[in-house]
Design an enzyme around this catalytic site. Structure first.
Site, mmCIF file in Angstrom:
data_model
loop_
_atom_site.group_PDB
_atom_site.id
_atom_site.type_symbol
_atom_site.label_atom_id
_atom_site.label_comp_id
_atom_site.label_asym_id
_atom_site.label_seq_id
_atom_site.Cartn_x
_atom_site.Cartn_y
_atom_site.Cartn_z
ATOM 1 N N GLU A 46 -5.635 -0.560 -7.282
ATOM 2 C CA GLU A 46 -6.729 0.280 -6.808
ATOM 3 C C GLU A 46 -6.248 1.725 -6.752
ATOM 4 O O GLU A 46 -5.073 2.003 -6.455
ATOM 5 C CB GLU A 46 -7.202 -0.185 -5.429
ATOM 6 C CG GLU A 46 -7.875 -1.545 -5.496
ATOM 7 C CD GLU A 46 -8.209 -2.120 -4.132
ATOM 8 O OE1 GLU A 46 -7.309 -2.131 -3.270
ATOM 9 O OE2 GLU A 46 -9.348 -2.559 -3.951
ATOM 10 N N HIS A 54 0.841 -1.202 0.000
ATOM 11 C CA HIS A 54 0.000 0.000 0.000
ATOM 12 C C HIS A 54 0.872 1.246 0.000
ATOM 13 O O HIS A 54 1.936 1.271 0.634
ATOM 14 C CB HIS A 54 -0.891 0.027 1.249
ATOM 15 C CG HIS A 54 -2.215 -0.631 1.059
ATOM 16 N ND1 HIS A 54 -3.406 0.049 1.123
ATOM 17 C CD2 HIS A 54 -2.540 -1.913 0.793
ATOM 18 C CE1 HIS A 54 -4.411 -0.787 0.924
ATOM 19 N NE2 HIS A 54 -3.908 -1.996 0.712
#
Length: 333
Positions: A107, A39
């Site tokens: 994403e 992330h």
């Protein structure tokens, strides 16, 4: 035979040094490997962390003996596929037969930060498979001791090779959330990664389509890695387990597409709508270790040969102790 149950180190939730300590502790309690999340930002502001996965994986590998890899990384936005290939090859060269490369389509939360156009899902999936093609060619050429060039729709590579390379390239596993991607993965890569709960009917469809794709090119899916990331909420009481799921990991309860949401603060806003009932079929929740063991065994019986468990509660150490003592010993493939 004993089941291969790994630990999911969520780097958006714990500082990197603590994540490394937890991965080492998980191995001491019987977990077989580590999956670490990639992330740039946490899902929610309250999670508070987001360290660089390749640095943390190197530290985890030095402290453990099991397999390890990024839950999924997304080549082509923050990092060119060739750079991802170099990072993966370096870890595989340092730790032979332990490292695998998980790749996903990405994403917006993580990938939009470099300011590039964020495409629709079909285009993201095509970009992912083109990145995989580039990485596979670079791995193969580098092992053979020659340069390779690549000119695709989205990526280019000048004549190059990886000068640090293991004798055998790390296996590439692709993340699939739908049947079309799963079938394409079966045709093109070494294994499948997905996320879900054992009661999710979608999982059986993904495994079936993955096997169909493998058969189309003469491969046996039963010999290919099929990986499930499983979110669980264990706590001393059912009430606490449910409360932890809602407070710590409402992402699993969201009933809306999340691939285009760009900010942790936006996720925080939509997560306020999540209620305990929203986790049905999406997470193992409860205090009873037997419930957790039965759920994981169901995933193994479905056809997954590796399960990496993410405990959503903050008390990771108590979870690891309970799982090591009461859940892992009863699991089998």
């Amino acid at each position: 035979m004993p089941a291969h149950i790994g630990y999911a180190a969520m780097l958006e939730r714990f500082p990197p040094a603590e994540a490394v300590e937890l991965a080492a502790l998980a191995e001491r309690h019987g977990f077989a490997g580590t999956m670490a999340s990639d992330h740039f930002q946490p899902w929610l502001p309250a999670q508070g962390e987001s360290s660089f996965v390749w640095s943390v994986l190197a530290a985890i590998a030095a402290r453990t003996t099991g397999d390890f890899g990024p839950g999924v990384t997304t080549p082509g936005y923050r990092m060119h596929p060739a750079v991802v290939a170099q990072a993966s090859a370096t870890l595989a060269a340092m730790h032979p037969d332990r490292h695998w490369l998980g790749i996903g389509s990405g994403e917006a939360l993580n990938e939009h930060v470099v300011g590039r156009y964020w495409p629709e899902p079909p285009e993201r999936i095509n970009r992912m498979f083109e990145a995989v093609d580039l990485i596979k060619r670079l791995f193969a050429a580098s092992i053979a001791g020659r340069d390779v060039r690549f000119a695709g729709q989205d990526f280019k590579l000048e004549s190059a090779r990886l000068w640090t390379m293991p004798e055998v390239a790390p296996p590439i596993l692709v993340a699939a959330g739908g049947p079309v991607t799963a079938k394409r993965a079966g045709r093109t890569v070494d294994g499948l990664i997905t996320t879900g709960a054992p009661g999710d009917d979608r999982l059986a469809v993904l495994l079936t389509k993955f096997a169909e794709g493998a058969r189309e090119v003469g491969r046996d899916a039963s010999r290919m890695p099929k990986v499930l990331q499983l979110h669980v909420s264990w706590a001393p009481t059912d009430e606490e387990a449910i409360a932890n799921a809602v407070a710590e990991w409402p992402i699993a309860g969201l009933r809306i597409p999340r691939g285009d949401i760009r900010s942790p603060f936006d996720f925080e806003h939509v997560a306020r709508t999540v209620r305990p009932d929203d986790f049905a079929g999406r997470m193992l929740i409860g205090a009873d270790p037997d419930v957790h063991r039965a759920g994981i065994q169901r995933a193994l019986d479905l056809g997954f040969d590796r399960v990496y468990v993410h405990q959503v509660g903050r008390d990771q150490r108590a979870f690891l102790e309970v799982y090591g003592r009461e859940v892992l010993p009863g699991l089998h493939r």
